[in-house]
Design a protein around this motif. Structure first.
Motif, mmCIF file in Angstrom:
data_model
loop_
_atom_site.group_PDB
_atom_site.id
_atom_site.type_symbol
_atom_site.label_atom_id
_atom_site.label_comp_id
_atom_site.label_asym_id
_atom_site.label_seq_id
_atom_site.Cartn_x
_atom_site.Cartn_y
_atom_site.Cartn_z
ATOM 1 N N ILE A 40 0.847 -1.183 0.000
ATOM 2 C CA ILE A 40 0.000 0.000 0.000
ATOM 3 C C ILE A 40 0.884 1.236 0.000
ATOM 4 C CG2 ILE A 40 -1.883 -1.163 1.240
ATOM 5 C CD1 ILE A 40 -1.022 0.368 3.762
ATOM 6 N N TYR A 41 0.291 2.382 -0.317
ATOM 7 C CA TYR A 41 1.034 3.629 -0.207
ATOM 8 C C TYR A 41 1.089 4.029 1.261
ATOM 9 C CZ TYR A 41 1.781 4.385 -5.083
ATOM 10 O OH TYR A 41 2.257 4.271 -6.355
ATOM 11 N N VAL A 42 2.134 4.762 1.631
ATOM 12 C CA VAL A 42 2.314 5.175 3.018
ATOM 13 C C VAL A 42 2.547 6.680 3.084
ATOM 14 C CG1 VAL A 42 3.182 2.956 3.825
ATOM 15 C CG2 VAL A 42 4.772 4.616 2.922
ATOM 16 N N ILE A 43 2.169 7.257 4.212
ATOM 17 C CA ILE A 43 2.348 8.686 4.450
ATOM 18 C C ILE A 43 3.378 8.869 5.551
ATOM 19 C CG2 ILE A 43 1.253 10.827 5.181
ATOM 20 C CD1 ILE A 43 -1.391 9.715 4.072
ATOM 21 N N ASP A 44 4.398 9.673 5.277
ATOM 22 C CA ASP A 44 5.420 9.991 6.272
ATOM 23 C C ASP A 44 4.803 10.979 7.261
ATOM 24 O OD1 ASP A 44 7.509 11.023 7.786
ATOM 25 O OD2 ASP A 44 8.809 11.395 6.063
ATOM 26 N N PRO A 45 4.589 10.563 8.516
ATOM 27 C CA PRO A 45 3.936 11.449 9.486
ATOM 28 C C PRO A 45 4.762 12.689 9.823
ATOM 29 C CG PRO A 45 4.762 9.489 10.566
ATOM 30 C CD PRO A 45 4.951 9.275 9.089
ATOM 31 N N ASN A 46 6.062 12.637 9.586
ATOM 32 C CA ASN A 46 6.900 13.807 9.858
ATOM 33 C C ASN A 46 6.819 14.843 8.749
ATOM 34 O OD1 ASN A 46 7.983 12.801 12.342
ATOM 35 N ND2 ASN A 46 9.209 11.406 11.125
ATOM 36 N N ALA A 47 6.397 14.429 7.562
ATOM 37 C CA ALA A 47 6.293 15.348 6.435
ATOM 38 C C ALA A 47 4.860 15.835 6.203
ATOM 39 C CB ALA A 47 6.819 14.684 5.172
ATOM 40 N N CYS A 48 3.884 15.034 6.583
ATOM 41 C CA CYS A 48 2.473 15.378 6.356
ATOM 42 C C CYS A 48 2.037 16.505 7.293
ATOM 43 C CB CYS A 48 1.582 14.158 6.586
ATOM 44 S SG CYS A 48 -0.189 14.497 6.405
ATOM 45 N N ASN A 49 1.479 17.561 6.704
ATOM 46 C CA ASN A 49 0.929 18.636 7.528
ATOM 47 C C ASN A 49 -0.575 18.753 7.321
ATOM 48 O OD1 ASN A 49 0.626 19.907 5.080
ATOM 49 N ND2 ASN A 49 1.793 21.731 5.600
ATOM 50 N N GLU A 50 -1.188 17.691 6.761
ATOM 51 C CA GLU A 50 -2.617 17.616 6.501
ATOM 52 C C GLU A 50 -3.094 18.759 5.615
ATOM 53 O OE1 GLU A 50 -5.178 16.525 9.761
ATOM 54 O OE2 GLU A 50 -3.463 15.725 10.878
ATOM 55 N N CYS A 51 -2.229 19.215 4.710
ATOM 56 C CA CYS A 51 -2.541 20.294 3.767
ATOM 57 C C CYS A 51 -2.979 21.567 4.498
ATOM 58 C CB CYS A 51 -3.576 19.859 2.742
ATOM 59 S SG CYS A 51 -2.958 18.575 1.633
ATOM 60 N N GLU A 52 -2.241 21.872 5.532
ATOM 61 C CA GLU A 52 -2.512 23.065 6.324
ATOM 62 C C GLU A 52 -2.621 24.291 5.415
ATOM 63 O OE1 GLU A 52 0.264 25.472 9.282
ATOM 64 O OE2 GLU A 52 -0.319 23.517 10.075
ATOM 65 N N GLY A 53 -3.658 25.061 5.605
ATOM 66 C CA GLY A 53 -3.878 26.262 4.825
ATOM 67 C C GLY A 53 -4.709 26.052 3.572
ATOM 68 N N LEU A 54 -4.948 24.793 3.205
ATOM 69 C CA LEU A 54 -5.798 24.500 2.053
ATOM 70 C C LEU A 54 -7.207 24.169 2.535
ATOM 71 C CD1 LEU A 54 -3.377 22.234 -0.043
ATOM 72 C CD2 LEU A 54 -3.810 24.683 -0.290
ATOM 73 N N ASP A 55 -8.168 24.222 1.640
ATOM 74 C CA ASP A 55 -9.553 23.940 2.007
ATOM 75 C C ASP A 55 -9.808 22.467 2.312
ATOM 76 O OD1 ASP A 55 -10.251 26.607 1.744
ATOM 77 O OD2 ASP A 55 -10.859 26.381 -0.350
ATOM 78 N N ALA A 56 -9.024 21.585 1.701
ATOM 79 C CA ALA A 56 -9.209 20.141 1.901
ATOM 80 C C ALA A 56 -7.863 19.441 1.784
ATOM 81 C CB ALA A 56 -10.179 19.593 0.857
ATOM 82 N N GLN A 57 -7.802 18.240 2.292
ATOM 83 C CA GLN A 57 -6.583 17.440 2.179
ATOM 84 C C GLN A 57 -6.547 16.833 0.773
ATOM 85 O OE1 GLN A 57 -8.334 15.761 5.316
ATOM 86 N NE2 GLN A 57 -7.072 16.654 6.905
ATOM 87 N N ALA A 58 -5.514 17.171 0.020
ATOM 88 C CA ALA A 58 -5.413 16.799 -1.390
ATOM 89 C C ALA A 58 -5.508 15.296 -1.616
ATOM 90 C CB ALA A 58 -4.123 17.346 -1.986
ATOM 91 N N CYS A 59 -4.816 14.513 -0.807
ATOM 92 C CA CYS A 59 -4.821 13.063 -0.992
ATOM 93 C C CYS A 59 -6.200 12.469 -0.735
ATOM 94 C CB CYS A 59 -3.762 12.401 -0.119
ATOM 95 S SG CYS A 59 -3.961 12.665 1.660
ATOM 96 N N VAL A 60 -6.875 12.957 0.278
ATOM 97 C CA VAL A 60 -8.207 12.450 0.616
ATOM 98 C C VAL A 60 -9.168 12.734 -0.533
ATOM 99 C CG1 VAL A 60 -10.166 12.691 2.192
ATOM 100 C CG2 VAL A 60 -7.835 12.676 3.095
ATOM 101 N N GLU A 61 -9.048 13.896 -1.132
ATOM 102 C CA GLU A 61 -9.938 14.291 -2.222
ATOM 103 C C GLU A 61 -9.824 13.379 -3.439
ATOM 104 O OE1 GLU A 61 -12.212 17.125 -2.434
ATOM 105 O OE2 GLU A 61 -12.007 16.768 -0.288
ATOM 106 N N VAL A 62 -8.644 12.845 -3.731
ATOM 107 C CA VAL A 62 -8.456 12.041 -4.944
ATOM 108 C C VAL A 62 -8.487 10.532 -4.707
ATOM 109 C CG1 VAL A 62 -7.156 13.861 -6.100
ATOM 110 C CG2 VAL A 62 -5.929 12.073 -4.845
#
Length: 61
Positions: free
Chosen positions: A30-52
């Motif tokens: 599966i694909y994995v998300i680096d928790p140290n790099a992910c900022n949950e798309c702070e400042g954007l209206d939605a989380q880009a990965c979740v949207e797609v």
């Protein structure tokens, strides 16, 4: 708290290219998300990965 990808991931790669932080990479099954790099798309209206994600398998950690 960072997002993570569940076992329901279909390994489609849709999320990887959408991540503005480049926090998503291919794991073994599966694909994995680096928790140290992910900022949950702070400042954007939605989380880009979740949207797609067609499998809706990206959730809050």
């Amino acid at each position: 708290m960072a997002l993570y990808i569940t076992e329901e991931c279909t390994y489609c790669a849709a999320c990887e290219a959408e991540c503005p932080q480049q926090a998503i990479s291919a794991g073994d099954d599966i694909y994995v998300i680096d928790p140290n790099a992910c900022n949950e798309c702070e400042g954007l209206d939605a989380q880009a990965c979740v949207e797609v994600c067609p499998a809706e398998c990206i959730v809050q950690g």
